[in-house]
Motif scaffolding. Sequence first.
Motif, mmCIF file in Angstrom:
data_model
loop_
_atom_site.group_PDB
_atom_site.id
_atom_site.type_symbol
_atom_site.label_atom_id
_atom_site.label_comp_id
_atom_site.label_asym_id
_atom_site.label_seq_id
_atom_site.Cartn_x
_atom_site.Cartn_y
_atom_site.Cartn_z
ATOM 1 N N ARG A 133 0.757 -0.820 -0.173
ATOM 2 C CA ARG A 133 0.554 -0.165 -0.019
ATOM 3 C C ARG A 133 0.894 1.343 0.407
ATOM 4 N NH1 ARG A 133 -2.488 -0.851 4.135
ATOM 5 N NH2 ARG A 133 -1.601 0.157 6.274
ATOM 6 N N PHE A 134 2.174 1.042 0.602
ATOM 7 C CA PHE A 134 2.976 2.381 0.745
ATOM 8 C C PHE A 134 3.337 2.664 -0.503
ATOM 9 C CE2 PHE A 134 2.750 1.810 5.055
ATOM 10 C CZ PHE A 134 2.168 2.668 6.219
ATOM 11 N N LEU A 135 4.098 1.318 -0.998
ATOM 12 C CA LEU A 135 5.017 1.830 -2.560
ATOM 13 C C LEU A 135 3.860 2.388 -3.106
ATOM 14 C CD1 LEU A 135 6.655 -1.863 -2.372
ATOM 15 C CD2 LEU A 135 7.366 0.694 -1.894
ATOM 16 N N ARG A 136 2.402 1.569 -3.212
ATOM 17 C CA ARG A 136 1.757 2.674 -4.468
ATOM 18 C C ARG A 136 1.205 4.110 -4.352
ATOM 19 N NH1 ARG A 136 -2.041 -2.726 -5.709
ATOM 20 N NH2 ARG A 136 -0.143 -4.086 -7.133
ATOM 21 N N SER A 137 1.123 4.298 -3.441
ATOM 22 C CA SER A 137 0.904 5.731 -2.525
ATOM 23 C C SER A 137 2.094 6.752 -2.903
ATOM 24 C CB SER A 137 0.490 5.499 -1.292
ATOM 25 O OG SER A 137 -0.692 4.508 -0.201
ATOM 26 N N SER A 138 3.724 6.004 -3.101
ATOM 27 C CA SER A 138 4.454 6.877 -3.475
ATOM 28 C C SER A 138 4.793 7.630 -4.748
ATOM 29 C CB SER A 138 5.911 6.123 -2.765
ATOM 30 O OG SER A 138 5.981 5.163 -3.354
ATOM 31 N N LEU A 139 3.999 6.849 -5.844
ATOM 32 C CA LEU A 139 3.726 6.861 -7.027
ATOM 33 C C LEU A 139 3.200 8.089 -7.133
ATOM 34 C CD1 LEU A 139 3.117 3.118 -8.478
ATOM 35 C CD2 LEU A 139 5.503 4.919 -7.894
ATOM 36 N N ALA A 140 3.819 9.039 -7.834
ATOM 37 C CA ALA A 140 2.966 10.697 -8.635
ATOM 38 C C ALA A 140 2.273 10.318 -8.951
ATOM 39 C CB ALA A 140 4.389 12.058 -8.169
ATOM 40 N N GLU A 141 1.157 11.148 -9.235
ATOM 41 C CA GLU A 141 0.214 11.169 -10.442
ATOM 42 C C GLU A 141 1.188 11.315 -11.390
ATOM 43 O OE1 GLU A 141 -3.478 13.530 -9.408
ATOM 44 O OE2 GLU A 141 -4.147 12.107 -7.809
ATOM 45 N N TYR B 104 6.736 6.637 0.661
ATOM 46 C CA TYR B 104 8.284 5.858 0.738
ATOM 47 C C TYR B 104 8.996 5.801 1.749
ATOM 48 C CZ TYR B 104 13.126 5.010 -1.376
ATOM 49 O OH TYR B 104 14.473 4.707 -2.026
ATOM 50 N N LEU B 105 9.607 6.507 2.163
ATOM 51 C CA LEU B 105 10.044 6.453 3.797
ATOM 52 C C LEU B 105 8.956 5.441 4.652
ATOM 53 C CD1 LEU B 105 11.016 9.930 4.573
ATOM 54 C CD2 LEU B 105 12.447 7.995 3.784
ATOM 55 N N LEU B 106 7.441 5.601 4.760
ATOM 56 C CA LEU B 106 6.383 4.748 5.327
ATOM 57 C C LEU B 106 6.730 3.049 4.681
ATOM 58 C CD1 LEU B 106 3.406 6.493 5.499
ATOM 59 C CD2 LEU B 106 4.805 5.929 7.626
ATOM 60 N N SER B 107 7.117 2.900 3.479
ATOM 61 C CA SER B 107 7.618 1.739 2.692
ATOM 62 C C SER B 107 9.445 1.219 2.684
ATOM 63 C CB SER B 107 7.954 1.837 1.264
ATOM 64 O OG SER B 107 6.395 2.521 1.057
ATOM 65 N N TRP B 108 9.593 2.036 3.509
ATOM 66 C CA TRP B 108 11.158 2.037 4.427
ATOM 67 C C TRP B 108 10.575 0.861 5.964
ATOM 68 C CZ3 TRP B 108 14.985 -0.367 3.106
ATOM 69 C CH2 TRP B 108 15.758 -0.673 1.668
ATOM 70 N N ASP B 109 9.514 1.807 5.830
ATOM 71 C CA ASP B 109 9.554 1.341 7.728
ATOM 72 C C ASP B 109 9.236 -0.083 7.745
ATOM 73 O OD1 ASP B 109 10.338 3.601 8.708
ATOM 74 O OD2 ASP B 109 7.907 4.107 8.483
ATOM 75 N N GLU C 205 18.311 4.574 9.916
ATOM 76 C CA GLU C 205 19.493 5.996 10.281
ATOM 77 C C GLU C 205 19.179 7.136 8.808
ATOM 78 O OE1 GLU C 205 23.221 5.190 11.587
ATOM 79 O OE2 GLU C 205 22.558 4.430 13.897
ATOM 80 N N LYS C 206 18.873 6.697 7.712
ATOM 81 C CA LYS C 206 19.106 6.776 6.757
ATOM 82 C C LYS C 206 18.107 8.043 6.864
ATOM 83 C CE LYS C 206 22.791 5.796 5.387
ATOM 84 N NZ LYS C 206 23.464 5.307 6.840
ATOM 85 N N THR C 207 16.793 7.019 7.019
ATOM 86 C CA THR C 207 15.782 7.059 6.594
ATOM 87 C C THR C 207 15.106 8.234 7.961
ATOM 88 O OG1 THR C 207 14.693 5.836 8.235
ATOM 89 C CG2 THR C 207 14.269 4.653 5.791
ATOM 90 N N GLU C 208 16.113 8.297 8.983
ATOM 91 C CA GLU C 208 15.080 9.320 9.522
ATOM 92 C C GLU C 208 16.378 10.484 9.936
ATOM 93 O OE1 GLU C 208 13.455 9.381 12.745
ATOM 94 O OE2 GLU C 208 13.008 7.584 11.778
ATOM 95 N N LEU C 209 17.367 10.475 9.188
ATOM 96 C CA LEU C 209 17.643 11.504 8.988
ATOM 97 C C LEU C 209 17.225 12.780 7.505
ATOM 98 C CD1 LEU C 209 20.343 13.607 8.357
ATOM 99 C CD2 LEU C 209 21.037 11.892 6.858
ATOM 100 N N ILE C 210 16.766 11.841 6.405
ATOM 101 C CA ILE C 210 15.170 12.458 5.696
ATOM 102 C C ILE C 210 14.108 13.036 6.273
ATOM 103 C CG2 ILE C 210 13.840 11.909 3.846
ATOM 104 C CD1 ILE C 210 15.618 10.454 2.662
ATOM 105 N N ARG C 211 13.586 12.418 7.540
ATOM 106 C CA ARG C 211 12.829 12.845 8.114
ATOM 107 C C ARG C 211 13.690 14.233 8.679
ATOM 108 N NH1 ARG C 211 10.748 7.480 9.104
ATOM 109 N NH2 ARG C 211 9.025 6.800 7.723
#
Length: 309
Positions: free
Chosen positions: A88-96, A106-111, A133-139
């Motif tokens: 669900r998160f992967l598909r939600s990350s695709l912009a229109e 995208y980061l929720l997918s990584w979670d 740590e990479k995902t947290e850095l972007i956040r």
Amino acid sequence: MMVFLRRTVLLRYLLLSTALALLLFLTSFWLPQGEQRDCGSVWQPCLTDYIQTPLAPPILDERAESDEAPPLVRECPGQVFQARKLLRFLRSSLAEDGEDVLLEPYLLSWDQLLNFMESLGTMVSFFSQKVREKTELIRQLSLRRSSESKSAASSGLQTPAAFGLKTGVYRSVRSMVEAELQAGTVSFSRRTDSGCRTLLRLHRSLLWLKLMLEGLSEGPDAEGRFKTPGELSRDAYKVALAPHHPWMLRQAAEIVFLALPDREYFLQLVCVQKQEEATPVLRIIIHALSVVHTRTQRLLAKYNMLELP
């Protein structure tokens, strides 16, 4: 006989303890972010076994995709990793617009992918922690920009739109890349804590996981033998990550591959029991990963960011 068994068990624990100590020492090197150095020394042998073949973006059919996971990908009670949420998160990350990737989903997918990695045991968690740590850095970068924007707005200064993962420059991969280039945050010659450089490391790791899942989705070879998850992870690692890692970390990775659980355990993580049930489920997930990876690859390539130090 009992003495022999005790010695065998003791030796196994000693080997695992040594491996864990080595991984602790090497965690600062995870997902190498340094410049490529001359090879040939004892610390940096040449990558003759890790020749990276340029990957042409696959032609993917993104039509008929919805944010909801299909019934085939089930919720699996009692476990942290949920393939249905990942999809669900992967598909939600695709912009229109058909090109961009939205950073929040995208980061929720990584979670969820991190939940998957950490389900594989303690040794894998040493590596997953560095990815986390990479995902947290972007956040954190997004929150920092948002705070700076609000402070500037309260002082009456002219500011761009609010910085954040839902709006502003950290809304998507493209908006982040363009904003960081404009601000001079990205360097093409030295390490920086930029979102673009961090995203590149996540992007490479996403390819590793995708290739490993592709191997798990395949049937047996001509002799009726399935490759073990350790073998599949090693093969994927040689393509996606090894060309960017120092020699010592590549050796540590070999130890992790030996410690991976068996194929049946991986199948249970996607809530199936048999290979014939796993293959269609894994292919749905792999397709979603491929679409996200391809979009990110094209955006990073467009701005010459596939080899950031």
